[in-house]
Design an enzyme around this catalytic site. Structure first.
Site, short mmCIF file in Angstrom:
data_model
loop_
_atom_site.label_atom_id
_atom_site.label_comp_id
_atom_site.label_asym_id
_atom_site.label_seq_id
_atom_site.Cartn_x
_atom_site.Cartn_y
_atom_site.Cartn_z
N ARG A 219 0.94 -1.19 -0.13
CA ARG A 219 0.18 -0.11 0.13
C ARG A 219 0.98 1.26 0.10
O ARG A 219 1.69 1.69 1.00
CB ARG A 219 -1.05 -0.09 1.25
CG ARG A 219 -1.65 -1.40 1.59
CD ARG A 219 -2.92 -1.22 0.98
NE ARG A 219 -3.67 -2.55 0.92
CZ ARG A 219 -4.84 -2.72 1.34
NH1 ARG A 219 -5.47 -1.69 2.06
NH2 ARG A 219 -5.61 -3.98 1.27
N GLU A 221 0.47 4.05 0.49
CA GLU A 221 -0.26 5.30 1.50
C GLU A 221 1.08 6.29 2.12
O GLU A 221 2.06 5.53 2.69
CB GLU A 221 -0.87 4.61 2.75
CG GLU A 221 -2.38 3.89 1.96
CD GLU A 221 -2.82 2.78 2.91
OE1 GLU A 221 -1.98 2.42 3.81
OE2 GLU A 221 -4.00 2.21 2.53
N ARG A 227 0.29 2.37 13.15
CA ARG A 227 -0.55 0.86 12.79
C ARG A 227 -0.57 0.97 11.24
O ARG A 227 -1.26 0.03 10.55
CB ARG A 227 -1.93 1.37 13.28
CG ARG A 227 -2.63 2.37 12.87
CD ARG A 227 -4.05 2.51 13.79
NE ARG A 227 -4.79 3.70 13.12
CZ ARG A 227 -6.10 3.41 13.18
NH1 ARG A 227 -6.78 2.33 13.75
NH2 ARG A 227 -6.88 4.42 12.86
N HIS A 228 0.30 1.66 10.50
CA HIS A 228 0.31 1.66 8.92
C HIS A 228 1.58 1.05 8.53
O HIS A 228 2.66 1.53 8.65
CB HIS A 228 -0.20 2.62 8.19
CG HIS A 228 -1.70 3.14 8.09
ND1 HIS A 228 -2.16 3.85 9.04
CD2 HIS A 228 -2.58 2.59 7.49
CE1 HIS A 228 -3.34 3.89 8.92
NE2 HIS A 228 -3.49 2.96 7.99
N GLU A 366 -9.00 -1.21 13.32
CA GLU A 366 -9.55 -2.14 12.36
C GLU A 366 -8.72 -3.39 12.20
O GLU A 366 -7.59 -3.12 11.87
CB GLU A 366 -9.98 -1.40 11.08
CG GLU A 366 -10.61 -2.42 9.96
CD GLU A 366 -10.41 -1.86 8.77
OE1 GLU A 366 -10.71 -0.61 8.28
OE2 GLU A 366 -9.61 -2.62 7.78
N ARG A 417 -1.45 -6.65 12.40
CA ARG A 417 -2.50 -5.82 13.44
C ARG A 417 -3.04 -6.91 14.29
O ARG A 417 -3.62 -6.59 15.47
CB ARG A 417 -3.54 -4.99 12.67
CG ARG A 417 -3.04 -3.80 12.01
CD ARG A 417 -4.36 -2.82 11.59
NE ARG A 417 -3.85 -1.83 10.86
CZ ARG A 417 -4.66 -0.94 9.93
NH1 ARG A 417 -5.96 -1.17 10.44
NH2 ARG A 417 -4.09 0.17 9.67
P1 AMO Z 1 -8.28 -3.92 3.71
O1 AMO Z 1 -8.05 -2.61 2.70
O2 AMO Z 1 -9.48 -3.34 4.75
O3 AMO Z 1 -9.38 -5.00 2.82
O4 AMO Z 1 -7.46 -4.56 4.30
C1 AMO Z 1 -7.49 -5.82 5.17
C2 AMO Z 1 -6.92 -5.59 6.40
O5 AMO Z 1 -5.50 -5.70 6.12
C3 AMO Z 1 -4.74 -4.79 6.95
N1 AMO Z 1 -4.08 -3.51 6.48
C4 AMO Z 1 -3.14 -3.09 6.71
N2 AMO Z 1 -2.14 -3.37 7.89
C5 AMO Z 1 -1.16 -2.56 8.12
N3 AMO Z 1 -0.90 -1.49 7.24
C6 AMO Z 1 -1.50 -1.22 6.14
N4 AMO Z 1 -1.25 -0.04 5.50
C7 AMO Z 1 -2.69 -1.99 5.95
N5 AMO Z 1 -3.76 -1.98 4.99
C8 AMO Z 1 -4.48 -2.99 5.24
C9 AMO Z 1 -5.95 -4.42 8.16
C10 AMO Z 1 -7.09 -4.25 7.18
O6 AMO Z 1 -8.10 -4.41 8.08
N6 AMO Z 1 -9.55 -6.84 -0.13
C11 AMO Z 1 -10.04 -6.45 1.05
C12 AMO Z 1 -10.36 -7.53 2.11
C13 AMO Z 1 -11.58 -8.36 1.73
O7 AMO Z 1 -12.75 -7.95 1.38
O8 AMO Z 1 -11.39 -9.78 1.59
C14 AMO Z 1 -8.94 -5.54 1.87
O9 AMO Z 1 -8.04 -5.68 1.20
O10 AMO Z 1 -5.88 -5.22 9.20
#
Ligand code: AMO
Length: 443
Positions: A219, A221, A227-228, A366, A417
């Site tokens: 990602r 971002e 937490r990211h 989340e 997480r």
């Molecule tokens: P989503 O984007 O909510 O859903 O991601 C699912 C879970 O992945 C973790 N996560 C992360 N953890 C740390 N850093 C990040 N940048 C990050 N981004 C995501 C979180 C998050 O809840 N395709 C859908 C899932 C689905 O519907 O099956 C998806 O990617 O714990």
């Protein structure tokens, strides 16, 4: 090939009452050397703990005594000898050595302390992760992470899921176009995958019926938070012929199972971290989105209109509410507005403004999102278009919906997480060996 002094035991496996005069060899790192003149204590550390090696000058060979006395901390040694009960030593025994072999000498001074006596900044620890891993606290976190992933695999396999792997170099975005890392793929532009989403749906429809994957997600971002990560590990499932309620049940049962396994199999690591873990009670509380915003708005700290996303403050408010009501940290927010969920979430037939989607939350953040998916080709194509995306880019995905696509549902959980909330770790970087974030690309 075998080494001249092969290890016979990890330090935690030696019980002098049981093994008697049998020779043991422990291999590991020099944790500490205490030279008191007539007696020298050498503490050898391995993955499982520590062993005290006791050398009494008068009773042993001078050369052996001198070798031990001069050892530099964190050097690699193999110690062979006899174990004797010793109440004051770690694990309740000491080794009286016949041989101490120095296999590789460490340089001095060390980049950081490994004994846990001096607290190092996270950045210093991450720069020297190879040595940070020798601190008991860090080892404990990664042993627990292993146990989490092991038990996830176990649980999902037992539930009839087949483990798959999907490509990480892809041509299309899945979770919105803004957070992709572009890469050069020969003479074309490609991206690092944000989620196995599209592939897990295709794989599931291809006859595998229930699939899971544990793999990296990328990602791009920009945010730099505790937490990211820019590269995280996602645990993903996709299952045919089930609705969102059924996959929510699989998810809460998996979380409870994983906690149970960590308690059962990693009690020493939990003790090291000073954590008393409890298995979350199932079923988790389910709060529809419209009620969730009422809870936030009633508190009055911020006002969320129907259709708006929930930020960190709102998540905390709802998390506190659930904790007060149930004494539990985990819960679901269900039935999100269709517009703020990805294009693949299935709208309710009787109220298409709401989708059959959910987030699984921990009091602090989340942990997962999921949904029943749209399995109807034309509806999916229309949803892709209505989110401003070009369906041509999704051709490889949409084709799978024309030739026998069952109704299906799934979710993704962030492994880091999950570990972070389980252990109450403050910063997500502590749960990844080599985190990738806005600033960190090495090691
Ligand atoms: P989503 O984007 O909510 O859903 O991601 C699912 C879970 O992945 C973790 N996560 C992360 N953890 C740390 N850093 C990040 N940048 C990050 N981004 C995501 C979180 C998050 O809840 N395709 C859908 C899932 C689905 O519907 O099956 C998806 O990617 O714990």
């Amino acid at each position: 090939m075998s080494l001249e002094n092969p290890r016979t035991h990890y330090t935690s496996q030696i019980d002098p009452e049981k093994i008697g005069d049998e020779k043991v060899t422990v291999c590991g790192w020099v944790h500490e050397v205490r030279d008191l003149g007539g007696i020298c204590f050498l503490v050898v550390r391995d993955r499982e703990g520590r062993a005290q090696v006791t050398l009494v000058k008068k009773k042993i060979d001078k050369e052996l005594f001198d070798t031990a006395r001069k050892l530099v901390r964190e050097s690699i040694v193999a110690v062979t000898g006899t174990a004797k009960p010793e109440g004051k030593a770690p694990n309740g025994y000491e080794i009286i050595p016949d041989e101490v072999v120095l296999l590789n000498e460490a340089e001095s001074p060390l980049p950081m302390d490994t004994t846990g006596k001096v607290d190092a900044e996270l950045d210093t620890r991450l720069d020297s992760r190879f040595i940070d891993l020798r601190r008991e606290r860090t080892t404990a976190i990664f042993k627990i992470r292993h146990e989490v992933l092991r038990s996830v695999r176990n649980f999902l396999s037992d539930e009839g899921f087949i483990e798959t792997s999907s490509p990480k170099v892809v041509a299309t975005a899945t979770e919105g176009g803004t957070s992709l890392f572009p890469i050069t793929y020969f003479d074309r532009e490609a991206f690092l995958n944000q989620s196995p989403q599209l592939f897990k749906q295709i794989l599931m429809s291809g006859g595998l019926d229930r699939v899971f994957e544990i793999g990296p997600i990328f990602r791009a971002e920009e945010h730099d938070t505790r937490r990211h990560l820019n590269e995280a590990t996602s645990i993903d499932i996709e299952a045919s012929f089930v609705d969102h309620f059924e996959v929510m049940e699989i998810l809460e049962n998996m979380i409870a199972y994983v906690y149970g396994q960590v308690i059962e199999n990693e009690s020493a690591s939990l003790k090291n971290l000073g954590i008393e873990l409890e298995v979350p009670k199932t079923p988790f509380m389910k709060i529809p989105y419209s009620e969730a915003i009422d809870i936030v708005n009633a508190k009055g700290e911020e006002m969320i209109e129907w259709g708006g996303d929930l930020g960190t403050v709102a998540e905390h408010t709802i998390g506190e509410y659930v904790f007060k009501e149930t004494g539990e940290s985990h819960y679901f927010i269900t039935d999100w507005p269709t517009e703020i969920k990805p294009f693949y979430a299935m709208p309710y037939e009787n109220d298409p403004l709401i989708s059959k989607s959910f987030d699984m939350m921990h009091r602090t953040m989340e942990l997962s999102s999921g949904a029943q998916r749209i399995h109807l080709h034309d509806m999916l194509k229309e949803r892709i278009e209505s989110q401003g995306l070009n369906p041509d880019g999704f051709d490889f995905y949409l084709r799978a919906f024309k030739y026998g696509m069952p109704p299906h549902s799934g979710w993704g959980v962030g492994c880091e997480r999950l570990v972070m909330t389980m252990l109450g770790v403050e910063n997500i970087r502590d749960t990844v060996l080599f985190p990738r974030d806005r600033k960190r690309l090495s090691p």
